[in-house]
Enzyme design. Sequence first.
Site, PDB file in Angstrom:
ATOM      1  N   TYR A 150     -14.001 -12.751  -0.162  1.00 23.65           N
ATOM      2  CA  TYR A 150     -14.790 -11.561  -0.492  1.00 23.65           C
ATOM      3  C   TYR A 150     -15.970 -11.916  -1.401  1.00 23.65           C
ATOM      4  CZ  TYR A 150     -11.176  -8.770   1.684  1.00 23.65           C
ATOM      5  OH  TYR A 150     -10.317  -8.232   2.605  1.00 23.65           O
TER       6      TYR A 150
ATOM      7  N   ARG B 149      -7.651  11.121  -5.852  1.00 20.59           N
ATOM      8  CA  ARG B 149      -8.770  10.342  -5.331  1.00 20.59           C
ATOM      9  C   ARG B 149     -10.085  11.117  -5.457  1.00 20.59           C
ATOM     10  NH1 ARG B 149     -10.679   8.979  -0.101  1.00 20.59           N
ATOM     11  NH2 ARG B 149     -11.161   6.740   0.017  1.00 20.59           N
TER      12      ARG B 149
ATOM     13  N   ARG C  60      -3.593   6.591   0.648  1.00 20.60           N
ATOM     14  CA  ARG C  60      -4.143   7.824   1.216  1.00 20.60           C
ATOM     15  C   ARG C  60      -3.193   8.632   2.085  1.00 20.60           C
ATOM     16  NH1 ARG C  60      -9.612   5.226   3.283  1.00 20.60           N
ATOM     17  NH2 ARG C  60      -8.367   3.393   2.817  1.00 20.60           N
TER      18      ARG C  60
ATOM     19  N   ARG D 216       0.821  -1.226   0.000  1.00 25.02           N
ATOM     20  CA  ARG D 216       0.000   0.000   0.000  1.00 25.02           C
ATOM     21  C   ARG D 216       0.850   1.269   0.000  1.00 25.02           C
ATOM     22  NH1 ARG D 216      -5.509  -0.442   1.484  1.00 25.02           N
ATOM     23  NH2 ARG D 216      -6.253  -2.284   0.449  1.00 25.02           N
TER      24      ARG D 216
ATOM     25  N   ASP E 189      -6.309  -3.771  -7.619  1.00 24.66           N
ATOM     26  CA  ASP E 189      -6.863  -4.407  -6.418  1.00 24.66           C
ATOM     27  C   ASP E 189      -7.089  -5.883  -6.686  1.00 24.66           C
ATOM     28  OD1 ASP E 189      -8.059  -3.375  -3.664  1.00 24.66           O
ATOM     29  OD2 ASP E 189      -9.234  -5.079  -4.351  1.00 24.66           O
TER      30      ASP E 189
HETATM   31  O1  CP3 Z   1      -0.010  -1.989  -2.371  1.00 25.80           O
HETATM   32  C1  CP3 Z   1      -0.292  -1.138  -3.236  1.00 25.80           C
HETATM   33  O2  CP3 Z   1       0.055   0.060  -3.130  1.00 25.80           O
HETATM   34  C2  CP3 Z   1      -0.957  -1.585  -4.520  1.00 25.80           C
HETATM   35  C3  CP3 Z   1      -2.375  -1.526  -4.576  1.00 25.80           C
HETATM   36  C4  CP3 Z   1      -3.258  -2.472  -3.771  1.00 25.80           C
HETATM   37  C5  CP3 Z   1      -4.539  -2.072  -3.331  1.00 25.80           C
HETATM   38  N1  CP3 Z   1      -5.150  -3.149  -2.780  1.00 25.80           N
HETATM   39  C6  CP3 Z   1      -5.094  -0.731  -3.488  1.00 25.80           C
HETATM   40  C7  CP3 Z   1      -6.275  -0.337  -2.690  1.00 25.80           C
HETATM   41  C8  CP3 Z   1      -3.091  -3.804  -3.414  1.00 25.80           C
HETATM   42  C9  CP3 Z   1      -1.886  -4.700  -3.602  1.00 25.80           C
HETATM   43  C10 CP3 Z   1      -4.309  -4.234  -2.789  1.00 25.80           C
HETATM   44  C11 CP3 Z   1      -4.522  -5.617  -2.323  1.00 25.80           C
HETATM   45  C12 CP3 Z   1      -5.739  -5.908  -1.559  1.00 25.80           C
HETATM   46  N2  CP3 Z   1      -7.006  -5.428  -1.753  1.00 25.80           N
HETATM   47  C13 CP3 Z   1      -5.796  -6.868  -0.530  1.00 25.80           C
HETATM   48  C14 CP3 Z   1      -4.635  -7.711  -0.053  1.00 25.80           C
HETATM   49  C15 CP3 Z   1      -3.759  -6.991   0.900  1.00 25.80           C
HETATM   50  C16 CP3 Z   1      -4.422  -6.640   2.226  1.00 25.80           C
HETATM   51  O3  CP3 Z   1      -4.616  -5.438   2.448  1.00 25.80           O
HETATM   52  O4  CP3 Z   1      -4.716  -7.562   2.986  1.00 25.80           O
HETATM   53  C17 CP3 Z   1      -7.132  -6.902  -0.056  1.00 25.80           C
HETATM   54  C18 CP3 Z   1      -7.662  -7.774   1.052  1.00 25.80           C
HETATM   55  C19 CP3 Z   1      -7.889  -5.991  -0.855  1.00 25.80           C
HETATM   56  C20 CP3 Z   1      -9.358  -5.728  -0.800  1.00 25.80           C
HETATM   57  C21 CP3 Z   1      -9.655  -4.322  -0.457  1.00 25.80           C
HETATM   58  N3  CP3 Z   1      -9.398  -3.246  -1.282  1.00 25.80           N
HETATM   59  C22 CP3 Z   1     -10.243  -3.825   0.732  1.00 25.80           C
HETATM   60  C23 CP3 Z   1     -10.657  -4.672   1.915  1.00 25.80           C
HETATM   61  C24 CP3 Z   1     -10.361  -2.432   0.583  1.00 25.80           C
HETATM   62  C25 CP3 Z   1     -11.008  -1.449   1.529  1.00 25.80           C
HETATM   63  C26 CP3 Z   1     -10.205  -1.142   2.732  1.00 25.80           C
HETATM   64  C27 CP3 Z   1      -9.168  -0.102   2.479  1.00 25.80           C
HETATM   65  O5  CP3 Z   1      -7.991  -0.385   2.774  1.00 25.80           O
HETATM   66  O6  CP3 Z   1      -9.489   0.993   2.025  1.00 25.80           O
HETATM   67  C28 CP3 Z   1      -9.775  -2.079  -0.660  1.00 25.80           C
HETATM   68  C29 CP3 Z   1      -9.650  -0.731  -1.231  1.00 25.80           C
HETATM   69  C30 CP3 Z   1      -8.297  -0.317  -1.696  1.00 25.80           C
HETATM   70  N4  CP3 Z   1      -7.399  -1.083  -2.394  1.00 25.80           N
HETATM   71  C31 CP3 Z   1      -7.745   0.983  -1.539  1.00 25.80           C
HETATM   72  C32 CP3 Z   1      -6.492   0.980  -2.171  1.00 25.80           C
HETATM   73  C33 CP3 Z   1      -5.524   2.104  -2.299  1.00 25.80           C
HETATM   74  C34 CP3 Z   1      -8.447   2.140  -0.856  1.00 25.80           C
HETATM   75  C35 CP3 Z   1      -9.489   2.728  -1.749  1.00 25.80           C
HETATM   76  C36 CP3 Z   1      -9.433   4.208  -1.825  1.00 25.80           C
HETATM   77  O7  CP3 Z   1      -8.423   4.845  -1.497  1.00 25.80           O
HETATM   78  O8  CP3 Z   1     -10.448   4.773  -2.270  1.00 25.80           O
END
Ligand code: CP3
Length: 354
Positions: A161, A39, A30, A26, A75
Amino acid sequence: MLSTNKKLLTVLNGQFVWPPPVWLMRQAGRYLPEFRLLRQQADFLTRCLTPDIAVEITLQPIRRFAFDGAILFSDILILPWALGQDLQFIEGRGPVLPPIQSEQDLQKLNPEQVIEKTEPVLKAIRRLNKVVNGSDTIGTAVAQSVTLIGFTGSPFTVACYMVEGGGSKDFATVFKMMYENPSLFGKIIDLLVQTTADYLCRQIEAGAEAVKLFDSWGGLLPVMLFEKYVIQPTRQIVDIVKNKYPHIPIIGFPRLAGTKLQSYIDGTGLQTVGIDQTADISMLNQIVNSKIGFQGNIDPLCLLHNPSMMKQEIHNLCIELKNRPHILNLGHGVLPTTPVEHVYELVNTVRNLK
Ligand code: CP3
């Protein structure tokens, strides 16, 4: 092809490098003001599916911190979306999908659509590959030392999910299906094995130089189910991808696997594993073959709250792991409220290790 100025690739190929390469899960997110700005302009799916935006967000943390790895901005839920399951990201709640709970729900998914629907992601990878190999106008000396990482979720974590219809503390609906209707759950996993392997191969063809399987929830499983739904499907994916692209490193991240990490390594054949911050790294370091690379495992909360303790933790960790390939990373993603200065301190600490 192994290019020697890419430290991360060198470590992923099993060599020791000092100081270790560094990137963060990540890292595009944000906590970065320039990310928050973008965003406001587009919702999450649009950001993932517009190559210009995905490329820009991927590169934001590279410009600031010159990380050794650039992870594609995307994602793990893009795959279920591409299979035809609706996906929304709701502010304050996270991802929401109509849950798959029957054979009929599963039948509605269509693997044929995946190629077309993920084309924008592959386009972003093609562009990023040019950047990190210096043949694009935004390519810089820094960019050329960067390894481009593609990824998917593991079948089990993505199935969590898909079946639950979103995030959960305990994924109760998923456990119910695994115990009451293992045949249906098995079919979901099988569909995900094939489509995940195929999607990873396409990411590699587009220019991903390494790929990572995020298994955020597999650690919740008891040993027997971990073998069946984490190790076996991961092994199948590794076999398919390695058969086609033997030189592309694959990182597995079985978060919260604890002592199950050893059977995960033995059973999947993976060379590099991500380790979360709850793991006993000295114990793992003693029991796991020293050819296996470790990636991790600084606590994201320590990075957020206490940079001086974090510096000490980085020293301890990197000294401890001096006997094996190691990539410095967090144990989970950067938290949104993390001060940018703390991330600079992390990177400087690693780069100045003596
Ligand atoms: O790591 C990185 O910078 C690359 C991008 C990346 C995202 N998600 C961007 C994202 C990666 C590698 C993921 C993987 C991901 N997504 C996982 C596995 C890693 C982990 O965190 O356990 C999982 C379980 C998800 C599913 C997911 N995506 C959830 C549960 C959520 C909501 C919670 C949250 O953290 O906001 C997301 C949204 C998400 N994926 C965001 C980002 C930057 C946030 C959305 C936003 O900023 O509007």
